[in-house]
Enzyme design. Sequence first.
Site, PDB file in Angstrom:
ATOM      1  N   LYS A   1      -3.487   5.236   3.307  1.00 20.96           N
ATOM      2  CA  LYS A   1      -2.854   6.201   2.381  1.00 20.96           C
ATOM      3  C   LYS A   1      -3.887   6.950   1.553  1.00 20.96           C
ATOM      4  O   LYS A   1      -3.673   8.093   1.187  1.00 20.96           O
ATOM      5  CB  LYS A   1      -1.827   5.496   1.496  1.00 20.96           C
ATOM      6  CG  LYS A   1      -0.817   4.633   2.285  1.00 20.96           C
ATOM      7  CD  LYS A   1      -0.256   5.332   3.517  1.00 20.96           C
ATOM      8  CE  LYS A   1       0.319   4.337   4.513  1.00 20.96           C
ATOM      9  NZ  LYS A   1       0.593   4.962   5.841  1.00 20.96           N
TER      10      LYS A   1
ATOM     11  N   GLU B   1      10.694   1.085   6.383  1.00 22.63           N
ATOM     12  CA  GLU B   1      11.125   0.550   7.677  1.00 22.63           C
ATOM     13  C   GLU B   1      11.662  -0.883   7.528  1.00 22.63           C
ATOM     14  O   GLU B   1      11.085  -1.701   6.823  1.00 22.63           O
ATOM     15  CB  GLU B   1       9.977   0.584   8.703  1.00 22.63           C
ATOM     16  CG  GLU B   1       8.679  -0.002   8.257  1.00 22.63           C
ATOM     17  CD  GLU B   1       7.744   1.036   7.665  1.00 22.63           C
ATOM     18  OE1 GLU B   1       8.234   2.032   7.121  1.00 22.63           O
ATOM     19  OE2 GLU B   1       6.532   0.841   7.728  1.00 22.63           O
TER      20      GLU B   1
ATOM     21  N   ASP C   1       4.074   9.924   6.133  1.00 20.36           N
ATOM     22  CA  ASP C   1       4.885   8.726   5.951  1.00 20.36           C
ATOM     23  C   ASP C   1       4.474   8.024   4.649  1.00 20.36           C
ATOM     24  O   ASP C   1       3.364   8.211   4.154  1.00 20.36           O
ATOM     25  CB  ASP C   1       4.692   7.763   7.140  1.00 20.36           C
ATOM     26  CG  ASP C   1       5.694   6.604   7.114  1.00 20.36           C
ATOM     27  OD1 ASP C   1       5.375   5.546   7.676  1.00 20.36           O
ATOM     28  OD2 ASP C   1       6.782   6.758   6.517  1.00 20.36           O
ATOM     29  N   ASN C   2       5.354   7.217   4.092  1.00 22.41           N
ATOM     30  CA  ASN C   2       5.040   6.293   2.996  1.00 22.41           C
ATOM     31  C   ASN C   2       4.653   6.944   1.676  1.00 22.41           C
ATOM     32  O   ASN C   2       3.864   6.375   0.908  1.00 22.41           O
ATOM     33  CB  ASN C   2       3.908   5.335   3.405  1.00 22.41           C
ATOM     34  CG  ASN C   2       4.157   4.683   4.723  1.00 22.41           C
ATOM     35  OD1 ASN C   2       3.401   4.890   5.682  1.00 22.41           O
ATOM     36  ND2 ASN C   2       5.235   3.923   4.824  1.00 22.41           N
TER      37      ASN C   2
ATOM     38  N   ASP D   1      -0.021   8.839   8.956  1.00 20.06           N
ATOM     39  CA  ASP D   1       0.539   7.489   8.784  1.00 20.06           C
ATOM     40  C   ASP D   1      -0.570   6.444   8.820  1.00 20.06           C
ATOM     41  O   ASP D   1      -0.360   5.306   9.227  1.00 20.06           O
ATOM     42  CB  ASP D   1       1.572   7.212   9.892  1.00 20.06           C
ATOM     43  CG  ASP D   1       2.396   5.970   9.605  1.00 20.06           C
ATOM     44  OD1 ASP D   1       2.972   5.395  10.558  1.00 20.06           O
ATOM     45  OD2 ASP D   1       2.443   5.551   8.430  1.00 20.06           O
TER      46      ASP D   1
HETATM   47  O1  LIG Z   1      -0.630   0.586   5.273  1.00 21.47           O
HETATM   48  C1  LIG Z   1       0.147   1.179   6.010  1.00 21.47           C
HETATM   49  N1  LIG Z   1      -0.277   1.922   7.022  1.00 21.47           N
HETATM   50  C2  LIG Z   1      -1.694   2.011   7.268  1.00 21.47           C
HETATM   51  C3  LIG Z   1      -1.840   2.263   8.731  1.00 21.47           C
HETATM   52  C4  LIG Z   1      -2.999   2.145   9.284  1.00 21.47           C
HETATM   53  C5  LIG Z   1      -3.156   2.395  10.718  1.00 21.47           C
HETATM   54  O2  LIG Z   1      -4.118   3.408  10.906  1.00 21.47           O
HETATM   55  C6  LIG Z   1      -5.375   2.779  11.101  1.00 21.47           C
HETATM   56  S1  LIG Z   1      -6.435   3.276   9.842  1.00 21.47           S
HETATM   57  C7  LIG Z   1      -7.190   4.691  10.369  1.00 21.47           C
HETATM   58  C8  LIG Z   1      -6.770   5.413  11.484  1.00 21.47           C
HETATM   59  C9  LIG Z   1      -7.465   6.563  11.782  1.00 21.47           C
HETATM   60  N2  LIG Z   1      -8.510   6.990  11.040  1.00 21.47           N
HETATM   61  C10 LIG Z   1      -8.885   6.277   9.967  1.00 21.47           C
HETATM   62  C11 LIG Z   1      -8.246   5.135   9.605  1.00 21.47           C
HETATM   63  C12 LIG Z   1      -5.189   1.298  11.093  1.00 21.47           C
HETATM   64  O3  LIG Z   1      -6.007   0.684  12.049  1.00 21.47           O
HETATM   65  C13 LIG Z   1      -3.721   1.176  11.415  1.00 21.47           C
HETATM   66  O4  LIG Z   1      -3.464   1.245  12.788  1.00 21.47           O
HETATM   67  C14 LIG Z   1       1.607   1.050   5.829  1.00 21.47           C
HETATM   68  C15 LIG Z   1       2.047   0.062   4.968  1.00 21.47           C
HETATM   69  C16 LIG Z   1       3.412  -0.114   4.780  1.00 21.47           C
HETATM   70  N3  LIG Z   1       3.851  -1.119   3.896  1.00 21.47           N
HETATM   71  O5  LIG Z   1       5.066  -1.229   3.589  1.00 21.47           O
HETATM   72  O6  LIG Z   1       2.978  -1.897   3.368  1.00 21.47           O
HETATM   73  C17 LIG Z   1       4.357   0.675   5.440  1.00 21.47           C
HETATM   74  C18 LIG Z   1       3.906   1.674   6.311  1.00 21.47           C
HETATM   75  O7  LIG Z   1       4.789   2.497   6.966  1.00 21.47           O
HETATM   76  C19 LIG Z   1       2.541   1.876   6.494  1.00 21.47           C
HETATM   77  O8  LIG Z   1       2.159   2.895   7.315  1.00 21.47           O
HETATM   78 MG   LIG Z   2       3.782   4.199   7.753  1.00 21.02          MG
END
Ligand SMILES: O=C(NC/C=C/[C@H]1O[C@@H](Sc2ccncc2)[C@H](O)[C@@H]1O)c1cc([N+](=O)[O-])cc(O)c1O
Ligand SMILES: [Mg+2]
Length: 214
Positions: free
Chosen positions: A144, A199, A169-170, A141
């Site tokens: 992406k 969500e 997810d996603n 998650d």
């Molecule tokens: O962008 C999305 N998720 C990216 C999540 C990113 C998370 O993981 C780390 S990156 C990381 C962590 C560990 N290692 C490397 C990088 C970031 O600091 C954040 O805490 C997202 C976007 C939408 N949306 O609708 O736009 C909906 C969702 O459910 C999503 O999950």
């Molecule tokens: Mg997500």
Amino acid sequence: TGSTQPQRMLEAVQKNATKGDPESVFSAIDYYGRHKEWAMNVGDEKGLILDSVLTEVNPSIALELGTYCGYSTVRIARLLSPGSKLITVEFNPAFAAVARQIIAYAGVQDKVTLVEGPSGDLIPKMKERFGIKSFDFVFLDHWKDRYVPDTKLLEDCGLLRKGTVLLADNVICPGAPEYLKYVRNSPRYESRYFKSNLEYSKVEDGLEKSVFLG
Ligand SMILES: O=C(NC/C=C/[C@H]1O[C@@H](Sc2ccncc2)[C@H](O)[C@@H]1O)c1cc([N+](=O)[O-])cc(O)c1O
Ligand SMILES: [Mg+2]
């Protein structure tokens, strides 16, 4: 008053949830994400699918990539059997700091190890650092465009075994098209899409469950 969204979410948890009650913690976050400020938690609808896959797998050692505020961390940890562990990887120190507090508030900190840093660097160190043979369950998650490289890395590091379940997810919104191609076309995975909604929204999204065949 919290200046960042994660801080405001933590405040909502401290105000509306019961300490030591994981369900009340992620419900408070869901209320916040649905009625106050949209937030990128896996959420209550997709959360039910996560719960059912998790209950089916009943992992002894699970990995989560992308902790954010710890919503799915708490959701997963509450279902783990005694002695089972969840390692969650978060890149952003500010998010990790909030997640630690939300995980502790829920009372699941003994089941969770939050490691800070990029998954690409941490995955190769999992065996030596945590004495892991392989993961039973992986929840993807995070960014992406990291889903494919990190899945390949997990394979190359021998961290997947016959039957390991990956849940992503996603895969529709924001979308992980390369990942879907990878797991659906590879003879090494048995993949299935669980249709749901993004969500706190009516937009379609879903989770892809892929079993590693070894
Ligand atoms: O962008 C999305 N998720 C990216 C999540 C990113 C998370 O993981 C780390 S990156 C990381 C962590 C560990 N290692 C490397 C990088 C970031 O600091 C954040 O805490 C997202 C976007 C939408 N949306 O609708 O736009 C909906 C969702 O459910 C999503 O999950
Ligand atoms: Mg997500």
